[in-house]
Motif scaffolding. Structure first.
Motif, PDB file in Angstrom:
ATOM      1  N   ASN A 199       1.891 -27.024  65.930  1.00  0.00           N
ATOM      2  CA  ASN A 199       2.854 -27.236  67.004  1.00  0.00           C
ATOM      3  C   ASN A 199       4.179 -26.528  66.712  1.00  0.00           C
ATOM      4  O   ASN A 199       4.667 -25.743  67.527  1.00  0.00           O
ATOM      5  CB  ASN A 199       3.090 -28.735  67.193  1.00  0.00           C
ATOM      6  N   ILE A 221      -5.564 -25.618  75.176  1.00  0.00           N
ATOM      7  CA  ILE A 221      -4.659 -26.754  74.961  1.00  0.00           C
ATOM      8  C   ILE A 221      -3.281 -26.449  75.548  1.00  0.00           C
ATOM      9  O   ILE A 221      -2.751 -27.207  76.353  1.00  0.00           O
ATOM     10  CB  ILE A 221      -4.495 -27.157  73.478  1.00  0.00           C
ATOM     11  N   ASP A 224      -3.205 -25.974  79.530  1.00  0.00           N
ATOM     12  CA  ASP A 224      -3.256 -27.246  80.264  1.00  0.00           C
ATOM     13  C   ASP A 224      -1.935 -27.999  80.151  1.00  0.00           C
ATOM     14  O   ASP A 224      -1.472 -28.617  81.119  1.00  0.00           O
ATOM     15  CB  ASP A 224      -4.390 -28.124  79.721  1.00  0.00           C
ATOM     16  N   ALA A 225      -1.321 -27.950  78.968  1.00  0.00           N
ATOM     17  CA  ALA A 225      -0.060 -28.659  78.753  1.00  0.00           C
ATOM     18  C   ALA A 225       1.044 -28.105  79.642  1.00  0.00           C
ATOM     19  O   ALA A 225       1.781 -28.855  80.297  1.00  0.00           O
ATOM     20  CB  ALA A 225       0.337 -28.573  77.284  1.00  0.00           C
ATOM     21  N   ARG A 248       3.469 -31.881  74.772  1.00  0.00           N
ATOM     22  CA  ARG A 248       2.152 -32.268  75.289  1.00  0.00           C
ATOM     23  C   ARG A 248       1.028 -31.684  74.436  1.00  0.00           C
ATOM     24  O   ARG A 248      -0.016 -32.314  74.261  1.00  0.00           O
ATOM     25  CB  ARG A 248       2.017 -31.845  76.755  1.00  0.00           C
ATOM     26  N   VAL A 249       1.230 -30.489  73.915  1.00  0.00           N
ATOM     27  CA  VAL A 249       0.266 -29.929  72.958  1.00  0.00           C
ATOM     28  C   VAL A 249       0.175 -30.839  71.733  1.00  0.00           C
ATOM     29  O   VAL A 249      -0.918 -31.176  71.252  1.00  0.00           O
ATOM     30  CB  VAL A 249       0.693 -28.507  72.537  1.00  0.00           C
ATOM     31  N   ALA A 252      -1.637 -34.028  72.560  1.00  0.00           N
ATOM     32  CA  ALA A 252      -3.084 -33.834  72.723  1.00  0.00           C
ATOM     33  C   ALA A 252      -3.780 -33.811  71.371  1.00  0.00           C
ATOM     34  O   ALA A 252      -4.863 -34.390  71.200  1.00  0.00           O
ATOM     35  CB  ALA A 252      -3.352 -32.531  73.485  1.00  0.00           C
ATOM     36  N   SER A 255      -3.725 -37.487  69.888  1.00  0.00           N
ATOM     37  CA  SER A 255      -4.674 -38.358  70.597  1.00  0.00           C
ATOM     38  C   SER A 255      -6.108 -38.027  70.230  1.00  0.00           C
ATOM     39  O   SER A 255      -6.947 -38.928  70.064  1.00  0.00           O
ATOM     40  CB  SER A 255      -4.479 -38.222  72.114  1.00  0.00           C
ATOM     41  N   ASP A 256      -6.390 -36.738  70.080  1.00  0.00           N
ATOM     42  CA  ASP A 256      -7.750 -36.323  69.726  1.00  0.00           C
ATOM     43  C   ASP A 256      -8.132 -36.846  68.343  1.00  0.00           C
ATOM     44  O   ASP A 256      -9.250 -37.359  68.150  1.00  0.00           O
ATOM     45  CB  ASP A 256      -7.859 -34.801  69.773  1.00  0.00           C
ATOM     46  N   MET A 290     -11.740 -29.756  70.073  1.00  0.00           N
ATOM     47  CA  MET A 290     -10.353 -29.529  69.668  1.00  0.00           C
ATOM     48  C   MET A 290     -10.289 -28.585  68.479  1.00  0.00           C
ATOM     49  O   MET A 290      -9.431 -27.692  68.415  1.00  0.00           O
ATOM     50  CB  MET A 290      -9.694 -30.861  69.324  1.00  0.00           C
ATOM     51  N   ASP A 293     -10.680 -25.068  69.631  1.00  0.00           N
ATOM     52  CA  ASP A 293      -9.461 -24.600  70.296  1.00  0.00           C
ATOM     53  C   ASP A 293      -8.365 -24.292  69.283  1.00  0.00           C
ATOM     54  O   ASP A 293      -7.611 -23.317  69.436  1.00  0.00           O
ATOM     55  CB  ASP A 293      -8.961 -25.657  71.284  1.00  0.00           C
TER      56      ASP A 293
END
Length: 379
Positions: A199, A221, A224-225, A248-249, A252, A255-256, A290, A293
């Protein structure tokens, strides 16, 4: 409530030097606090993450990176019912062994130390917390619990084959069971490292002008963010849009890991932390989708940021700094500060021992101090 397979500080394996336990902190919280107060932790403020420390005030350093890793690790550990004190201790300590100039400095020291057992920043972190920090009256190092030492040594997985000398030296005295996986808490720290740098390297690369924002927004990723931000906040100014997209990245990825690891832990049958160690595979992980990605993102960062011409030019410069300074001290150890001279005397001319002393000294330097020493010694 902690899960059955979480590490329990009340049943920790103890410290090499027995101490009376704190009345108001668990053993792992005490480890975390000792790491935060360590000199080596403070020096991370002036050590490279990607950009050399003095190149800009807004880029991450090893210290800010470690703090971000600790924050992610606490969040994930709490969601999974793991011990957040141990998780945070390992997360905050995971980069203590990095020399000046980050992985570039590590590569240079590994070449220079090849005849003397090599250099590895994880192994050096163990040496720092078990020996080189010399502030306590009753022991060298920080006298951390076995669980924290284990996590520092093998948070990335079992350590087998030829061990770096610093790790081999310590484990000969104190078995960290390097052939098994670490606790789930240490595994959380490892993946939190991945989350943090994937990130923040995008963010720092944008700020440095090395990454094209439009190209970045085509990545998995990320696309979409940013699409979600544009839909919710049309016309948002560029800086806020960038921050909202990258947070948001970040979310994600977190959360994954939580969702995937919860299913992994529920399905692995582990009843205690020993089962986690002997499972033969990590239990904290990204989903396959994930992970795929993230490989695309890493490839993008590698070619657009880590191997950018300006970064490579700086890598060559700082590599030369290490290659210049190291042999000066090795050939004349009297140039080392007074507090290192007792170690030099004990080496009694043994070149391998002298090289390891010089390596400990050089690897402890900050970026700016390495430049200063180079100027002082070589003009």
């Amino acid at each position: 409530m902690q899960a059955a397979y979480a590490s329990d500080p009340a049943h920790a394996r103890g410290r090499r030097v027995q101490e009376e336990e704190s009345a108001f902190r668990s053993a792992f919280q005490r480890d975390r606090d000792r790491i935060i107060h360590a000199s080596a932790f403070r020096r991370l403020k002036h050590k490279t993450q990607v950009f050399v420390e003095h190149e800009g005030d807004y880029y991450r350093t090893r210290l800010t990176h470690s703090i971000e890793v600790g924050q992610v690790a606490r969040t994930i550990a709490g969601a999974l019912g793991l011990n957040d004190g141990l998780t945070e201790a390992v997360a905050l300590a995971h980069d203590l062994g990095h020399p000046p100039f980050g992985h570039t400095g590590e590569d240079a020291l590994h070449v220079l130390m090849a005849p003397y057992g090599g250099f590895d920043h994880n192994a050096q972190a163990i040496k720092i917390v078990t020996r080189l920090e010399c502030h306590y009256a009753d022991f060298d190092g920080l006298n951390l619990t076995w669980e924290t030492l284990e996590g520092i040594a093998k948070h990335n997985g079992p350590v087998t084959g030829d061990l770096p000398y610093a790790l081999a030296e310590y484990t000969a005295l104190h078995d960290l069971e390097l052939d098994t996986h670490a606790s789930a808490e240490a595994q959380v720290a490892a993946l939190s490292d991945d989350i943090a740098y994937n990130n923040h390297d995008l963010h720092d690369g944008l700020r440095a002008g090395l990454i094209d924002e439009e190209a970045m927004c085509s990545l998995p990723i990320v696309s979409d963010a940013f699409a979600a931000v544009d839909a919710q906040y049309p016309g948002l100014d560029a800086m806020r849009r960038r921050h909202e997209g990258l947070r948001r990245v970040f979310g994600a990825m977190v959360s994954d890991v939580i969702d995937t690891s919860r299913a992994s832990l529920d399905g692995c049958g582990a009843r205690n932390v020993a089962d986690i160690r002997h499972l033969g595979r990590p239990v904290i992980r990204f989903s396959d989708a994930m992970w795929a990605d993230l490989q695309v993102i890493r490839h993008f960062l590698f070619h657009n940021m880590y191997r950018a011409p300006s970064v490579m030019e700086k890598r060559e410069e700082v590599t030369q700094i290490i290659h210049d300074v190291f042999p000066v001290f090795l050939n004349d150890p009297s140039l080392l500060p007074d507090r290192w001279q007792a170690d030099v005397a004990r080496a009694d001319g043994n070149e391998t021992q002298l090289a390891r002393i010089v390596c400990d000294y050089v690897s402890g330097m900050t970026d700016r101090f390495a430049f200063q020493e180079h100027a002082r010694l070589l003009g």
